[in-house]
Design a protein around this motif. Sequence first.
Motif, short mmCIF file in Angstrom:
data_model
loop_
_atom_site.label_atom_id
_atom_site.label_comp_id
_atom_site.label_asym_id
_atom_site.label_seq_id
_atom_site.Cartn_x
_atom_site.Cartn_y
_atom_site.Cartn_z
N LYS A 75 6.97 -9.92 -41.85
CA LYS A 75 7.72 -9.32 -40.76
C LYS A 75 8.11 -10.41 -39.76
O LYS A 75 7.55 -11.52 -39.79
CB LYS A 75 6.88 -8.25 -40.06
CG LYS A 75 6.41 -7.13 -40.97
CD LYS A 75 7.57 -6.31 -41.50
CE LYS A 75 7.07 -5.12 -42.32
NZ LYS A 75 8.19 -4.33 -42.89
N LEU A 76 9.08 -10.11 -38.89
CA LEU A 76 9.46 -11.09 -37.88
C LEU A 76 8.27 -11.55 -37.07
O LEU A 76 8.17 -12.73 -36.68
CB LEU A 76 10.53 -10.51 -36.95
CG LEU A 76 11.97 -10.48 -37.42
CD1 LEU A 76 12.86 -9.92 -36.33
CD2 LEU A 76 12.46 -11.87 -37.83
N SER A 77 7.35 -10.64 -36.81
CA SER A 77 6.17 -10.97 -36.00
C SER A 77 5.26 -11.98 -36.68
O SER A 77 4.37 -12.56 -36.06
CB SER A 77 5.40 -9.70 -35.65
OG SER A 77 4.99 -9.03 -36.83
N ASP A 78 5.48 -12.20 -38.00
CA ASP A 78 4.67 -13.17 -38.75
C ASP A 78 5.32 -14.55 -38.78
O ASP A 78 4.69 -15.52 -39.25
CB ASP A 78 4.49 -12.71 -40.20
CG ASP A 78 3.80 -11.36 -40.30
OD1 ASP A 78 2.83 -11.15 -39.56
OD2 ASP A 78 4.25 -10.53 -41.12
N ILE A 79 6.54 -14.67 -38.33
CA ILE A 79 7.32 -15.90 -38.49
C ILE A 79 7.29 -16.70 -37.18
O ILE A 79 7.89 -16.29 -36.18
CB ILE A 79 8.77 -15.59 -38.91
CG1 ILE A 79 8.77 -14.82 -40.24
CG2 ILE A 79 9.57 -16.87 -39.02
CD1 ILE A 79 10.16 -14.38 -40.69
N ASN A 80 6.60 -17.82 -37.20
CA ASN A 80 6.44 -18.65 -36.00
C ASN A 80 7.48 -19.78 -36.01
O ASN A 80 7.23 -20.87 -36.48
CB ASN A 80 5.02 -19.21 -35.95
CG ASN A 80 4.73 -20.08 -34.74
OD1 ASN A 80 3.88 -20.96 -34.81
ND2 ASN A 80 5.43 -19.84 -33.64
N THR B 117 22.66 -10.77 -48.39
CA THR B 117 21.41 -11.41 -47.99
C THR B 117 21.54 -12.08 -46.63
O THR B 117 22.55 -12.73 -46.34
CB THR B 117 20.99 -12.46 -49.05
OG1 THR B 117 20.86 -11.83 -50.32
CG2 THR B 117 19.66 -13.11 -48.67
N TYR B 118 20.51 -11.91 -45.82
CA TYR B 118 20.40 -12.60 -44.54
C TYR B 118 19.48 -13.80 -44.73
O TYR B 118 18.40 -13.69 -45.33
CB TYR B 118 19.81 -11.69 -43.46
CG TYR B 118 20.66 -10.49 -43.15
CD1 TYR B 118 21.69 -10.56 -42.21
CD2 TYR B 118 20.44 -9.27 -43.79
CE1 TYR B 118 22.48 -9.45 -41.93
CE2 TYR B 118 21.22 -8.16 -43.51
CZ TYR B 118 22.24 -8.26 -42.58
OH TYR B 118 23.01 -7.16 -42.30
N TYR C 157 14.11 -18.28 -44.54
CA TYR C 157 13.53 -17.01 -44.93
C TYR C 157 14.68 -16.09 -45.33
O TYR C 157 15.75 -16.13 -44.70
CB TYR C 157 12.76 -16.37 -43.77
CG TYR C 157 11.66 -17.23 -43.19
CD1 TYR C 157 10.32 -16.98 -43.47
CD2 TYR C 157 11.96 -18.28 -42.32
CE1 TYR C 157 9.31 -17.76 -42.91
CE2 TYR C 157 10.96 -19.07 -41.77
CZ TYR C 157 9.64 -18.80 -42.06
OH TYR C 157 8.64 -19.57 -41.51
N THR C 158 14.49 -15.22 -46.33
CA THR C 158 15.55 -14.33 -46.78
C THR C 158 15.14 -12.87 -46.63
O THR C 158 13.96 -12.53 -46.70
CB THR C 158 15.93 -14.61 -48.24
OG1 THR C 158 14.83 -14.30 -49.09
CG2 THR C 158 16.35 -16.06 -48.43
N SER C 159 16.16 -12.02 -46.42
CA SER C 159 15.93 -10.58 -46.28
C SER C 159 17.19 -9.83 -46.65
O SER C 159 18.30 -10.36 -46.50
CB SER C 159 15.53 -10.25 -44.84
OG SER C 159 15.42 -8.85 -44.63
N GLN D 229 14.19 -6.63 -41.80
CA GLN D 229 12.83 -6.21 -41.45
C GLN D 229 11.78 -6.88 -42.32
O GLN D 229 10.74 -7.30 -41.82
CB GLN D 229 12.71 -4.69 -41.57
CG GLN D 229 13.61 -3.93 -40.62
CD GLN D 229 13.49 -2.42 -40.78
OE1 GLN D 229 12.48 -1.92 -41.27
NE2 GLN D 229 14.52 -1.69 -40.39
N ASP D 230 12.05 -6.95 -43.62
CA ASP D 230 11.12 -7.55 -44.57
C ASP D 230 11.68 -8.90 -45.00
O ASP D 230 12.82 -8.99 -45.48
CB ASP D 230 10.94 -6.64 -45.78
CG ASP D 230 10.47 -5.25 -45.37
OD1 ASP D 230 9.35 -5.14 -44.85
OD2 ASP D 230 11.25 -4.29 -45.57
#
Length: 285
Positions: A2-7, A19-20, A40-42, A46-47
């Motif tokens: 999740k975004l909250s995991d990406i520092n 794809t983002y 990072y890809t999504s 959200q994921d």
Amino acid sequence: MKLSDINIRDPFILKEGDTYYLYGTRAKDFGQKVGGFDVYTSDNLQDWSEPICCFDSEKNGFNRQVNWAPEVHKYKNHFYMFATFTRENGLRGVFVLKADTPLGPFKIHSPKAVTPQDWECLDGTLYIDKKGDPYLVFCHEHTQIIDGTVCYVKLSDDLKSAVGESVYLFSGSSPEWADVKPAGEHYITDGPFMYRTTAGELLLIWSTFIDHKYAQCAAKSDNGEIDGKFIHLPPLVTNDGGHGMIFKADDKLILTFHTPNQTGFERPTFRQLEDMGDTIRIIGD
């Protein structure tokens, strides 16, 4: 993830197909000798995938000190990264990298920095004018000139070098809402990004500090082009968030920036924008 995991700091989104792709500065140690950049890809914002190394600065001889603010733009069917590195002369500068896909691996494209060789610079972003000519918009750092500035320079068509002299746009002290500081205290400018509204107005978003808090700001060209006078608009974010960029997700306009501006705790965040034609605003604020 999740975004909250990406520092990361300085988040940048590229959408290619469905794809983002999310790029940013590895936030560990504030991007100092961190060895390169990840993507990072999504498919839903959200994921997210685990980090994929897209540039190894150690292998490429660019891990001298800072590895900051990677932006990736599609230009003439290739993908170009604009990123800040410490040069051999000890000064920071913006280099252009190139890859065939958004995942990289990116390789050094410009023989040297495309910012002035004797300037301390950071945070270059690509802007294409109405005629299709490429420009780099970047910051001349406060560390060298005290009152940091935002500038631009025309680029060669192949994005390998600057063409002509850099042009001053404004200083960190320019907005009427800027803090009044004692002589010698620094004004910071960073994270420029260009956005054209639905009505054709050219906006430049950038960051600074207001009342000691990181802030996301905006300015508008008075002639709709890069060579206009930029009029400062009310700040978008004043509660410790900044270095943003704007992207589209289906029918929504999104501002992403990192918050808080505290080493080890930075995370990307997404806020929906409304394009009002002559300006933008964050929905819900």
